[in-house]
Design a protein around this motif. Structure first.
Motif, PDB file in Angstrom:
ATOM      1  N   ARG A  40      -1.286  -5.054 -15.242  1.00  0.00           N
ATOM      2  CA  ARG A  40      -2.294  -5.640 -13.984  1.00  0.00           C
ATOM      3  C   ARG A  40      -2.532  -4.254 -13.043  1.00  0.00           C
ATOM      4  NH1 ARG A  40       0.207 -10.765 -11.216  1.00  0.00           N
ATOM      5  NH2 ARG A  40      -2.101 -10.929 -10.469  1.00  0.00           N
ATOM      6  N   LEU A  41      -1.763  -3.394 -12.796  1.00  0.00           N
ATOM      7  CA  LEU A  41      -2.297  -2.366 -12.115  1.00  0.00           C
ATOM      8  C   LEU A  41      -3.455  -1.538 -12.597  1.00  0.00           C
ATOM      9  CD1 LEU A  41       1.201  -0.979 -10.757  1.00  0.00           C
ATOM     10  CD2 LEU A  41      -0.715  -1.975  -9.127  1.00  0.00           C
ATOM     11  N   VAL A  42      -3.421  -1.343 -13.838  1.00  0.00           N
ATOM     12  CA  VAL A  42      -4.353  -0.500 -14.681  1.00  0.00           C
ATOM     13  C   VAL A  42      -5.556  -1.279 -14.344  1.00  0.00           C
ATOM     14  CG1 VAL A  42      -5.306   0.092 -17.134  1.00  0.00           C
ATOM     15  CG2 VAL A  42      -2.948   0.565 -16.448  1.00  0.00           C
ATOM     16  N   ARG A  43      -5.495  -2.652 -14.411  1.00  0.00           N
ATOM     17  CA  ARG A  43      -7.103  -3.385 -14.487  1.00  0.00           C
ATOM     18  C   ARG A  43      -7.363  -3.247 -12.909  1.00  0.00           C
ATOM     19  NH1 ARG A  43      -4.068  -7.130 -17.847  1.00  0.00           N
ATOM     20  NH2 ARG A  43      -3.481  -8.287 -16.064  1.00  0.00           N
ATOM     21  N   ALA A  44      -6.553  -3.283 -11.988  1.00  0.00           N
ATOM     22  CA  ALA A  44      -6.872  -3.385 -10.473  1.00  0.00           C
ATOM     23  C   ALA A  44      -7.186  -1.887 -10.240  1.00  0.00           C
ATOM     24  CB  ALA A  44      -5.514  -3.804  -9.763  1.00  0.00           C
ATOM     25  N   ALA A  45      -6.859  -0.782 -10.812  1.00  0.00           N
ATOM     26  CA  ALA A  45      -7.296   0.596 -10.373  1.00  0.00           C
ATOM     27  C   ALA A  45      -9.010   0.645 -10.756  1.00  0.00           C
ATOM     28  CB  ALA A  45      -6.726   1.573 -11.303  1.00  0.00           C
ATOM     29  N   ALA A  46      -9.315  -0.402 -11.481  1.00  0.00           N
ATOM     30  CA  ALA A  46     -10.868   0.011 -12.039  1.00  0.00           C
ATOM     31  C   ALA A  46     -11.653  -0.687 -10.775  1.00  0.00           C
ATOM     32  CB  ALA A  46     -11.132  -0.891 -13.350  1.00  0.00           C
ATOM     33  N   THR A  47     -11.117  -1.624 -10.231  1.00  0.00           N
ATOM     34  CA  THR A  47     -11.726  -2.390  -8.973  1.00  0.00           C
ATOM     35  C   THR A  47     -11.489  -1.920  -7.653  1.00  0.00           C
ATOM     36  OG1 THR A  47     -10.218  -4.324  -9.182  1.00  0.00           O
ATOM     37  CG2 THR A  47     -12.374  -4.549 -10.416  1.00  0.00           C
ATOM     38  N   GLY A  48     -10.382  -1.138  -7.539  1.00  0.00           N
ATOM     39  CA  GLY A  48      -9.849  -0.717  -6.177  1.00  0.00           C
ATOM     40  C   GLY A  48      -9.302  -1.677  -5.455  1.00  0.00           C
ATOM     41  N   GLU A  49      -8.659  -2.705  -6.006  1.00  0.00           N
ATOM     42  CA  GLU A  49      -8.095  -3.927  -5.354  1.00  0.00           C
ATOM     43  C   GLU A  49      -6.981  -3.522  -4.477  1.00  0.00           C
ATOM     44  OE1 GLU A  49      -7.314  -7.011  -8.060  1.00  0.00           O
ATOM     45  OE2 GLU A  49      -9.323  -7.181  -8.756  1.00  0.00           O
ATOM     46  N   PRO A  50      -6.460  -4.105  -3.405  1.00  0.00           N
ATOM     47  CA  PRO A  50      -5.504  -3.599  -2.674  1.00  0.00           C
ATOM     48  C   PRO A  50      -4.157  -4.034  -2.870  1.00  0.00           C
ATOM     49  CG  PRO A  50      -6.598  -5.251  -1.261  1.00  0.00           C
ATOM     50  CD  PRO A  50      -7.254  -4.922  -2.605  1.00  0.00           C
ATOM     51  N   TRP A  51      -3.047  -3.457  -3.639  1.00  0.00           N
ATOM     52  CA  TRP A  51      -1.986  -4.027  -4.232  1.00  0.00           C
ATOM     53  C   TRP A  51      -0.799  -3.297  -3.536  1.00  0.00           C
ATOM     54  CZ3 TRP A  51      -1.190  -7.045  -8.673  1.00  0.00           C
ATOM     55  CH2 TRP A  51      -2.322  -7.990  -9.534  1.00  0.00           C
ATOM     56  N   SER A  52       0.420  -3.747  -3.588  1.00  0.00           N
ATOM     57  CA  SER A  52       1.474  -2.963  -3.237  1.00  0.00           C
ATOM     58  C   SER A  52       2.662  -3.464  -3.930  1.00  0.00           C
ATOM     59  CB  SER A  52       1.879  -3.366  -1.826  1.00  0.00           C
ATOM     60  OG  SER A  52       0.685  -3.002  -0.768  1.00  0.00           O
ATOM     61  N   ILE A  53       3.721  -2.408  -3.922  1.00  0.00           N
ATOM     62  CA  ILE A  53       5.095  -2.546  -4.638  1.00  0.00           C
ATOM     63  C   ILE A  53       6.038  -2.879  -3.195  1.00  0.00           C
ATOM     64  CG2 ILE A  53       7.077  -1.458  -5.630  1.00  0.00           C
ATOM     65  CD1 ILE A  53       5.382  -2.574  -7.720  1.00  0.00           C
ATOM     66  N   VAL A  54       6.763  -4.040  -3.520  1.00  0.00           N
ATOM     67  CA  VAL A  54       7.742  -4.147  -2.427  1.00  0.00           C
ATOM     68  C   VAL A  54       9.230  -3.953  -3.061  1.00  0.00           C
ATOM     69  CG1 VAL A  54       8.780  -5.520  -0.773  1.00  0.00           C
ATOM     70  CG2 VAL A  54       6.258  -5.371  -0.908  1.00  0.00           C
ATOM     71  N   TYR A  55       9.936  -3.165  -2.715  1.00  0.00           N
ATOM     72  CA  TYR A  55      11.097  -2.769  -3.148  1.00  0.00           C
ATOM     73  C   TYR A  55      12.316  -3.451  -2.004  1.00  0.00           C
ATOM     74  CZ  TYR A  55      14.915  -0.691  -5.912  1.00  0.00           C
ATOM     75  OH  TYR A  55      16.187  -0.569  -6.583  1.00  0.00           O
ATOM     76  N   LEU A  56      13.028  -4.628  -2.515  1.00  0.00           N
ATOM     77  CA  LEU A  56      14.007  -5.149  -1.478  1.00  0.00           C
ATOM     78  C   LEU A  56      15.325  -5.229  -2.253  1.00  0.00           C
ATOM     79  CD1 LEU A  56      11.588  -7.567  -1.883  1.00  0.00           C
ATOM     80  CD2 LEU A  56      12.318  -7.791   0.551  1.00  0.00           C
ATOM     81  N   HIS A  57      16.282  -4.760  -1.289  1.00  0.00           N
ATOM     82  CA  HIS A  57      17.772  -4.777  -1.679  1.00  0.00           C
ATOM     83  C   HIS A  57      18.434  -5.384  -0.832  1.00  0.00           C
ATOM     84  CE1 HIS A  57      18.021  -1.028   0.248  1.00  0.00           C
ATOM     85  NE2 HIS A  57      19.532  -1.236   0.456  1.00  0.00           N
ATOM     86  N   LEU A  58      19.919  -6.105  -1.225  1.00  0.00           N
ATOM     87  CA  LEU A  58      20.633  -6.412  -0.149  1.00  0.00           C
ATOM     88  C   LEU A  58      21.510  -5.546   0.404  1.00  0.00           C
ATOM     89  CD1 LEU A  58      22.004  -9.614  -2.073  1.00  0.00           C
ATOM     90  CD2 LEU A  58      20.460  -9.773  -0.156  1.00  0.00           C
ATOM     91  N   ASP A  59      21.466  -5.161   1.727  1.00  0.00           N
ATOM     92  CA  ASP A  59      22.542  -4.704   2.475  1.00  0.00           C
ATOM     93  C   ASP A  59      23.889  -4.763   2.207  1.00  0.00           C
ATOM     94  OD1 ASP A  59      20.368  -3.010   3.580  1.00  0.00           O
ATOM     95  OD2 ASP A  59      20.220  -4.549   5.151  1.00  0.00           O
ATOM     96  N   ASP A  60      24.934  -3.803   2.089  1.00  0.00           N
ATOM     97  CA  ASP A  60      26.338  -4.190   2.047  1.00  0.00           C
ATOM     98  C   ASP A  60      26.560  -5.050   0.876  1.00  0.00           C
ATOM     99  OD1 ASP A  60      26.859  -2.834   4.583  1.00  0.00           O
ATOM    100  OD2 ASP A  60      26.032  -4.826   5.428  1.00  0.00           O
ATOM    101  N   ALA A  61      25.788  -4.716  -0.354  1.00  0.00           N
ATOM    102  CA  ALA A  61      26.158  -5.546  -1.664  1.00  0.00           C
ATOM    103  C   ALA A  61      27.496  -5.218  -2.364  1.00  0.00           C
ATOM    104  CB  ALA A  61      25.120  -5.198  -2.572  1.00  0.00           C
ATOM    105  N   ALA A  62      27.855  -3.833  -2.176  1.00  0.00           N
ATOM    106  CA  ALA A  62      29.184  -3.463  -2.700  1.00  0.00           C
ATOM    107  C   ALA A  62      30.143  -4.132  -1.759  1.00  0.00           C
ATOM    108  CB  ALA A  62      29.173  -2.008  -2.558  1.00  0.00           C
TER     109      ALA A  62
END
Length: 395
Positions: A235-257
């Motif tokens: 999907r990112l390869v296809r989006a690069a051709a059109t310059g669409e605004p995409w983002s990666i969001v990385y979420l993790h639980l605090d204090d999981a350990a």
């Protein structure tokens, strides 16, 4: 014939409880040590020991031993129930297993004659079946539990166990016992029920421990994450051709350990599943969502920056509400890293790597917040990459 059938069922029950004990201790407890697997191990060990006592009492005409062992056997359902409550992050009541075994064994041993003994056994059997009924209620109350196919057979046989316990007592009250044949028939019926109950419990216990302990879950999670990477990369390869605004969001639980240590791995796994569903309910349907590990969710979202900010605020506000039972000693929160393509381009690996670093930075700064990839994150990555080189030069 009833005596012979009872002896054969007793031997069969001894065999399956021995197998259950070996598998629970050798696989479930060693793979995933914790309160839940400990209580399950105690339950099957008690059932195995008590069954051996019943068989030994019958072979050697040791009536007191047989009675005490029969009563002790009825404490196993309480330990199983406590184990499942611990697994689900609820308060376990392991003392009920000890109490049930001690009270039932003492009451049966002190029964003055066969009539009173049969009636006492019916009451004790009903009391043991109550714990199976309580397990069924706990299972029904949780949507995650109801959808777990490993536990479904256990739930079905538990409600059947409870119905059998109620029916056994009422039948004894309507038709008072007249001799040993009444108990022989009762013992045969209860033994068949106990065989089915122990078998389903064994499947649930070993299945849950191995699935969430890494023997099965790791491979499945790895395949799902690889599928996410392939889809997101395309999907990112296809989006690069059109310059669409995409983002990666990385979420993790605090204090999981800490949550794993205080509440158990099952509680963390349950919280992680609710966390992933909450992320899916906040981000749009067009977003791709993957989970590289427990307590971590990665989202590829095709939206402009202002919209992504709103999503981040919403999901972080919802995370403390995921502890629906209030059973966790630690208030759950999450941290997020945000890597937009406007800053880093359309390379998936670079986006995930920097978003993960931003998420770690947000967690180090107190958690329950998000951090966008920028100069601070880049400087942090550069410093880390230069550290090994400095050490090599110092040699």
């Amino acid at each position: 014939m009833l005596v012979s059938s009872g002896m054969e069922l007793g031997i069969a029950l001894a065999a399956i409880t021995t197998l259950a004990t070996a598998l629970t201790i050798g696989i479930a407890f060693l793979v995933k040590p914790g309160r839940a697997t400990l209580y399950w191990s105690i339950a099957f060990t008690l059932a195995m020991t008590a069954t051996y006592g019943v068989v030994a009492g019958e072979l050697n005409d040791a009536e007191t031993l047989r009675r005490v062992a029969l009563g002790a056997l009825l404490g196993a359902p309480a330990f199983l129930w406590s184990g499942f409550r611990a697994w689900w992050g609820l308060t376990p009541y392991a003392w009920t297993g000890f109490a049930m075994a001690a009270v039932a064994g003492t009451a049966l041993a002190l029964a003055p004659d066969m009539v009173w003994f049969t009636l006492t056994y019916r009451v004790a059997y009903l009391a043991a079946s109550v714990f199976a009924g309580l397990f069924f209620l706990d299972w029904v109350r949780g949507a995650d539990r109801r959808n777990d196919r490993l536990v479904l057979p256990m739930a079905i046989v538990s409600i059947a166990f409870f119905v059998l316990g109620v029916g056994t007592l009422f039948t004894g009250l309507l038709f008072p016992p007249t001799g040993g044949d009444d108990f022989g028939l009762l013992r045969m019926i209860s033994s068949v029920g106990m065989l089915a109950y122990v078998g389903c419990a064994l499947v649930a216990v070993v299945g849950l421990a191995t699935r969430d302990g890494g023997l099965v879950r790791t491979a499945a999670a790895s395949n799902e994450w690889q599928r996410f990477e392939r889809t997101a990369g395309d999907r990112l390869v296809r989006a690069a051709a059109t310059g669409e605004p995409w983002s990666i969001v990385y979420l993790h639980l605090d204090d999981a350990a800490d949550i794993r240590q205080t509440a158990g791995a099952s509680a963390l796994a349950d919280l992680s599943r609710r966390f992933e569903r909450a992320v899916g309910s906040v981000f749009p349907a067009e977003a791709d969502i993957g989970s590289p590990g427990a307590g971590t969710v990665v989202v590829l979202v095709p939206r402009p920056d202002a919209t992504v900010r709103d999503y981040l605020r919403t999901i972080l506000d919802r995370v403390p509400q995921l502890d629906v039972h209030g059973s966790l000693a630690i208030r759950p929160t999450a941290s997020a890293g945000w890597a937009p393509v406007s800053t880093l381009g359309y390379d998936l690996d670079a986006l995930i790597y920097t978003a993960r670093e931003a998420s770690a930075l947000a967690s180090e700064q107190g958690g329950d917040r998000w951090e966008r990839v920028g100069a601070t994150v880049v400087d942090r990555l550069i410093s880390r990459s230069e550290t090994p080189r400095v050490r090599a030069d110092s040699r």
